[in-house]
Write an enzyme that holds these catalytic residues in place. Structure first.
Site, PDB file in Angstrom:
ATOM      1  CG  ASP A   1      -1.784   1.643   1.780  1.00 39.07           C
ATOM      2  OD1 ASP A   1      -2.975   1.260   0.449  1.00 39.07           O
ATOM      3  OD2 ASP A   1      -1.327   2.281   1.711  1.00 39.07           O
TER       4      ASP A   1
ATOM      5  CD  GLU B   1      -2.656   2.348  -3.583  1.00 46.22           C
ATOM      6  OE1 GLU B   1      -3.779   2.677  -3.084  1.00 46.22           O
ATOM      7  OE2 GLU B   1      -1.957   2.068  -1.595  1.00 46.22           O
TER       8      GLU B   1
END
Length: 567
Positions: free
Chosen positions: A223, A286
């Site tokens: 993330d 990401e």
């Protein structure tokens, strides 16, 4: 020089483009599925999805051709940001189940031939994490686990060290009396940033990866990586000129807090851990950043950085050439060893159908499944779920709550996170309780998996049809060519030398078009109709020079000698 670069990028949207022969890495035709655990399936009637519910529904992944699924955070958390504020990286939040439940899910997934990966959130912890609590007390070695700064004195008053603004707005610095210092948080104040310039922090986070890999997980979706390192000179960022409000995230240009070069070295260290294991382990990145910075992740150990072009670069108003450019840019600038991927949606965006309308959403889904590489599907998009209206009183998302009653609808991510619509029973089959953590979309009586399985023209059956085609070993060998058939129709082909070819014709305009397929080399005169979104009765075309495409229509044609596709 700038003008030349701009011209070249523009040219990509209008010229013919081809990628052949297709390298081995482009044959990684996988389907990856994002599970948002709170909203997937509730097994115990408390209105919140859980691990056991996911286990109950593994056959859904098999039916739709999924190879690998990832779980959004299931760790212990105060839930300030719904699990992205982690207080313990090596356990499970009780609302989702136990670590034993998670072990059982891994085993059950592997028994069915499915890979399972976890969301890994390395940029920050919760402020309730033991590390931060010890850092607050200045206890070694944790005193340097986070980024602390005494601030500066301006006109006799202590103020934050820089003008950095957080992603959610407001200063990225918060003062703590215990330390007599400010700490950095690029997201919420309850999400303090870890200090990756401290090698002990990196060691501990590598050990988190090892913990889960030893339990059988197949890898991680990582993330918010562009935020993981900052420029430690603590300089003010230049103003963007977009707003005069210093509390808005767009107030500054993020040149010292985003895409710092050291970020890529951290990624390499994460990959080193994955490579310690004999079985292949996966790392999906990401990174909302520009194309050149995104592509660098391929070189530092990522299986692939997510391709957010469907999210960032096109909208409901985009034309066909915008979609061609989207494809050509990724395929052109991706390194030779890279695996392409296509991400139509995720938990931070409005749902695909709500952003584009159903017909364009179907076209984008088609592209994600039939272009080379990995298709990434957000839960519910396979049945065409749309955003759900959530009132201010029922809003859960901290991003929406922080925006206030007048603006919450523009900021809240809740509408795209509502329960999966399995059938037309209570709470759409998601839960036995009528009181779910977010309300079920009122369209669940008609938009649900059970109903769509019975409708041959449904979103779900379209997804299944293309997923099955994607799995054909002959199709995986097919080269990619892209064309603009006219100003309104984008088309691409997947062509093989001996095993047939496929032609995808997509009209993103609101008017019927007539196109000539001979824009492709050696296209057969007669082609079988594999799929047509508006007229499923047409079985073939016999004149490839005058082909009608309905407004917002698309179809998939396959050569008669094709060894893929079922007729």
């Amino acid at each position: 020089m700038k003008a030349v670069i701009v011209f070249c990028l523009m040219a990509l949207s209008i010229v013919d483009a081809a990628w052949k022969p297709l390298p081995e890495n482009l044959k990684e035709d996988l389907i990856v599925y994002q599970v948002y655990p709170r909203s997937f399936k509730d097994s115990n009637g408390d209105g919140i999805g859980d691990i056991e519910g996911i286990k109950e529904k593994l056959d859904h992944f098999l039916e739709m051709g999924v190879d690998m699924f990832w779980l959004s955070p299931i760790y212990p958390s105060p839930m300030v940001d719904f699990g992205y504020d982690i207080s313990n990286y090596t356990d499970v939040h009780p609302i989702f189940g136990t670590i034993s439940d998670l072990d059982n899910l891994v085993s059950a997934a592997h028994e069915k031939g499915l890979k399972i990966i976890l969301d890994f959130v390395p940029n920050h912890t919760s402020d309730q994490h033991e590390w931060f609590q010890l850092s607050l007390k200045n206890i070694e070695p944790y005193n340097n686990y986070y980024i602390w700064h005494p601030g500066k004195i301006v006109n006799g008053k202590r103020v934050p060290p820089t003008n950095w603004v957080g992603v959610f707005g407001g200063s990225a610095w918060s003062w703590r009396e215990e330390r007599q210092a400010y700490y950095l948080h690029q997201f919420a104040p309850e999400q303090p940033d870890l200090n990756y310039y401290n090698p002990v922090v990196l060691d501990d986070m590598q050990n988190v990866l090892r913990f889960w890999l030893r339990r059988g997980f197949d890898g991680f979706r990582v993330d918010a990586l562009p935020y993981i390192c900052e420029d430690m000179r603590f300089l003010d960022e230049p103003l963007s000129g977009e707003t005069n409000d210093p509390n808005k995230t767009e107030y500054t240009l993020k040149i010292y807090t985003h895409d710092i070069p050291e970020t890529y070295n951290v990624v390499r260290k994460f990959r080193d851990v994955l490579d310690e294991f004999p079985q292949p382990k996966h790392m999906l990145i990401e990174a909302y950043t520009n194309l050149s910075m995104t592509m660098k992740y391929y070189d530092y150990g990522a299986d692939f950085p997510f391709n957010f072009a469907f999210i960032k670069n096109v909208s409901r108003d985009s034309n066909s050439s915008d979609f061609k450019k989207l494809v050509d840019n990724w395929m052109t600038y991706m390194p030779p060893s890279g695996i392409p991927n296509w991400v139509p949606g995720n938990h931070d965006q409005l749902r695909l159908v709500s952003r584009f309308g159903e017909e364009k959403a179907r076209m984008i889904t088609t592209m994600s499944l039939l272009l080379p590489g990995v298709a990434v599907n957000y839960y519910g998009d396979e049945i065409g779920m749309s955003d759900t209206y959530i009132s201010w009183e029922d809003t859960q998302d901290p991003q929406g709550c922080g925006a206030g009653k007048e603006n919450y609808q523009t900021m809240s991510r809740d509408p795209a996170r509502t329960p999966f619509q399995w059938d037309d029973s209570v709470s759409a089959g998601f839960s036995s309780s009528s009181n779910t953590w977010l309300r079920v979309n009122e369209n669940y009586k008609t938009v649900n998996l059970a109903a769509e399985k019975k409708d041959k023209n449904s979103f779900f059956n379209m997804f299944k049809k293309f997923a099955s085609l994607k799995k054909s070993p002959y199709f995986k060998e097919a080269n990619l060519n892209t064309r603009m058939l006219n100003d309104n129709v984008f088309a691409f082909s997947r062509e093989t030398e001996d095993n047939g070819s496929l032609y995808a014709i997509l009209n993103f305009s609101n008017e019927e078009q007539i196109v000539d397929l001979k824009a492709f080399n050696n296209v057969p005169k007669k082609l079988n109709m594999f799929y047509n979104n508006f007229n499923s009765d047409i079985k073939s075309i016999s004149n490839n020079e005058q082909v009608k495409v309905s407004a917002l229509g698309f179809f998939i044609l396959i050569s008669q000698d094709a060894k893929f596709g079922n007729f």
